[in-house]
Design a protein around this motif. Sequence first.
Motif, PDB file in Angstrom:
ATOM      1  N   UNK A  26      57.112  38.925 -12.428  1.00 34.43           N
ATOM      2  CA  UNK A  26      57.927  39.533 -13.476  1.00 34.43           C
ATOM      3  C   UNK A  26      58.535  40.826 -12.937  1.00 34.43           C
ATOM      4  N   UNK A  27      59.825  40.780 -12.633  1.00 33.48           N
ATOM      5  CA  UNK A  27      60.520  41.929 -12.068  1.00 33.48           C
ATOM      6  C   UNK A  27      61.503  42.507 -13.073  1.00 33.48           C
ATOM      7  N   UNK A  28      61.715  43.820 -12.973  1.00 30.16           N
ATOM      8  CA  UNK A  28      62.677  44.486 -13.848  1.00 30.16           C
ATOM      9  C   UNK A  28      64.104  44.098 -13.492  1.00 30.16           C
ATOM     10  N   UNK A  29      64.321  43.739 -12.219  1.00 28.94           N
ATOM     11  CA  UNK A  29      65.639  43.297 -11.751  1.00 28.94           C
ATOM     12  C   UNK A  29      65.443  42.429 -10.526  1.00 28.94           C
ATOM     13  N   UNK A  30      66.508  41.756 -10.123  1.00 29.33           N
ATOM     14  CA  UNK A  30      66.434  40.933  -8.934  1.00 29.33           C
ATOM     15  C   UNK A  30      66.113  41.758  -7.704  1.00 29.33           C
ATOM     16  N   UNK A  31      65.577  41.097  -6.702  1.00 26.49           N
ATOM     17  CA  UNK A  31      65.121  41.808  -5.502  1.00 26.49           C
ATOM     18  C   UNK A  31      65.382  40.949  -4.274  1.00 26.49           C
ATOM     19  N   UNK A  32      65.597  41.596  -3.135  1.00 29.76           N
ATOM     20  CA  UNK A  32      65.714  40.902  -1.856  1.00 29.76           C
ATOM     21  C   UNK A  32      64.869  41.622  -0.817  1.00 29.76           C
ATOM     22  N   UNK A  47      69.573  44.938  14.392  1.00 30.48           N
ATOM     23  CA  UNK A  47      69.251  44.830  12.973  1.00 30.48           C
ATOM     24  C   UNK A  47      68.810  46.139  12.358  1.00 30.48           C
ATOM     25  N   UNK A  48      68.071  46.934  13.112  1.00 31.78           N
ATOM     26  CA  UNK A  48      67.603  48.220  12.598  1.00 31.78           C
ATOM     27  C   UNK A  48      68.742  49.160  12.254  1.00 31.78           C
ATOM     28  N   UNK A  49      69.802  49.150  13.062  1.00 26.14           N
ATOM     29  CA  UNK A  49      70.963  50.000  12.788  1.00 26.14           C
ATOM     30  C   UNK A  49      71.678  49.563  11.509  1.00 26.14           C
ATOM     31  N   UNK A  50      71.782  48.251  11.305  1.00 31.65           N
ATOM     32  CA  UNK A  50      72.445  47.747  10.099  1.00 31.65           C
ATOM     33  C   UNK A  50      71.623  48.096   8.859  1.00 31.65           C
ATOM     34  N   UNK A  51      70.324  47.929   8.950  1.00 30.39           N
ATOM     35  CA  UNK A  51      69.456  48.303   7.827  1.00 30.39           C
ATOM     36  C   UNK A  51      69.592  49.784   7.505  1.00 30.39           C
ATOM     37  N   UNK A  52      69.622  50.608   8.540  1.00 31.08           N
ATOM     38  CA  UNK A  52      69.728  52.057   8.343  1.00 31.08           C
ATOM     39  C   UNK A  52      71.043  52.411   7.652  1.00 31.08           C
ATOM     40  N   UNK A  53      72.115  51.733   8.024  1.00 32.61           N
ATOM     41  CA  UNK A  53      73.418  52.014   7.424  1.00 32.61           C
ATOM     42  C   UNK A  53      73.436  51.709   5.933  1.00 32.61           C
ATOM     43  N   UNK A  54      72.578  50.772   5.503  1.00 31.67           N
ATOM     44  CA  UNK A  54      72.510  50.407   4.085  1.00 31.67           C
ATOM     45  C   UNK A  54      71.347  51.082   3.362  1.00 31.67           C
ATOM     46  N   UNK A  55      70.616  51.942   4.074  1.00 30.80           N
ATOM     47  CA  UNK A  55      69.457  52.581   3.463  1.00 30.80           C
ATOM     48  C   UNK A  55      68.396  51.576   3.074  1.00 30.80           C
ATOM     49  N   UNK A  56      68.253  50.520   3.870  1.00 33.97           N
ATOM     50  CA  UNK A  56      67.342  49.423   3.534  1.00 33.97           C
ATOM     51  C   UNK A  56      66.155  49.390   4.489  1.00 33.97           C
ATOM     52  N   UNK A 227      73.431  42.408   2.739  1.00 34.17           N
ATOM     53  CA  UNK A 227      72.948  43.684   2.202  1.00 34.17           C
ATOM     54  C   UNK A 227      73.988  44.315   1.274  1.00 34.17           C
ATOM     55  N   UNK A 228      75.263  44.216   1.646  1.00 35.81           N
ATOM     56  CA  UNK A 228      76.314  44.766   0.791  1.00 35.81           C
ATOM     57  C   UNK A 228      76.377  44.022  -0.542  1.00 35.81           C
ATOM     58  N   UNK A 230      74.004  42.367  -1.986  1.00 34.63           N
ATOM     59  CA  UNK A 230      72.787  42.648  -2.750  1.00 34.63           C
ATOM     60  C   UNK A 230      72.899  43.982  -3.478  1.00 34.63           C
ATOM     61  N   UNK A 231      73.410  44.999  -2.795  1.00 41.41           N
ATOM     62  CA  UNK A 231      73.584  46.311  -3.425  1.00 41.41           C
ATOM     63  C   UNK A 231      74.595  46.224  -4.564  1.00 41.41           C
ATOM     64  N   UNK A 232      75.689  45.533  -4.318  1.00 43.04           N
ATOM     65  CA  UNK A 232      76.727  45.410  -5.348  1.00 43.04           C
ATOM     66  C   UNK A 232      76.223  44.673  -6.584  1.00 43.04           C
ATOM     67  N   UNK A 233      75.293  43.735  -6.399  1.00 39.06           N
ATOM     68  CA  UNK A 233      74.745  42.970  -7.515  1.00 39.06           C
ATOM     69  C   UNK A 233      73.603  43.694  -8.217  1.00 39.06           C
ATOM     70  N   UNK A 234      73.210  44.853  -7.680  1.00 34.94           N
ATOM     71  CA  UNK A 234      72.142  45.630  -8.303  1.00 34.94           C
ATOM     72  C   UNK A 234      70.746  45.198  -7.924  1.00 34.94           C
ATOM     73  N   UNK A 235      70.617  44.404  -6.847  1.00 33.36           N
ATOM     74  CA  UNK A 235      69.292  43.985  -6.415  1.00 33.36           C
ATOM     75  C   UNK A 235      68.556  45.140  -5.737  1.00 33.36           C
ATOM     76  N   UNK A 236      67.260  45.204  -5.959  1.00 33.16           N
ATOM     77  CA  UNK A 236      66.422  46.112  -5.184  1.00 33.16           C
ATOM     78  C   UNK A 236      66.269  45.519  -3.785  1.00 33.16           C
TER      79      UNK A 236
END
Length: 256
Positions: A26-32, A47-56, A227-228, A230-236
């Motif tokens: 049971x989640x408050x919102x979708x998640x990835x 991959x680490x650089x891409x994650x860092x760019x998205x704050x993920x 990642x983009x 997911x962020x736009x859709x409001x996923x955690x």
Amino acid sequence: MRSLSKAEMMRLRIAKRVPIRRRPLRMDRGCISICFDDIPRTAWTVGGDILRAHGARATYYLNGGLCGGCFEEREQYRREDVEAIAAAGHEIGSHLYDHVSVLQISSRELRRQIARNDRFLADILGADFRAESFAYPYGDMSVSAKWICSRRFRACRSVLWGLNGGMVDLTQIRIVPLDQGFAQEVDWEATIAKAAREKAWIVALAHGVEERFHPFSCHPKTLDRVLRLAREAGLAVLPVTEALGCGIADAERVAA
């Protein structure tokens, strides 16, 4: 690459149908959750650089036996990478020490593989470090392996496709593949929209991250795009164990 006998294939089919630790998600919102298995070094250096760019932050499932070596014609992670990955806030998970199918080893050897990988990771990250998430090498499972791993890890990830929602077997968490060998089979816009609508959990699986084609590597543009979206859709966007803690109230710690 391993080859399974008919008996091993039957054990795998049975394991897929036998839940061990079913819990309501049971989640408050979708998640990835973004996951990397093994890992080819590009999962961190690219991959680490891409994650860092998205704050993920992601989950990296490591095999001690592959450290500093070559697997599937790719350079694998180095010892210093483990420290850097953890220092960046990513989760370090276990993938057994020798990347061996649980269908081809005894229960005793499975426990030994888990313990050896525990020692390997603790030697790098400190005596108090304890991986809380596990991924089955090759996605192979048996009922006994699911039970053993459920006693050691809070979350055990499979390679069965699908979103996680409703009642979830924590010894068989499902994935959506990111790797290039499966890229044409996934509609990421629709998948992310469904997760947002149903407050479901996507566990997105890759191995390496590289532009050249490899069936078990994600293209950098794909990771960036997912990642983009997911962020736009409001996923955690959370590592596996952290996401699990948000969705399952009784995601209890398991036995030592």
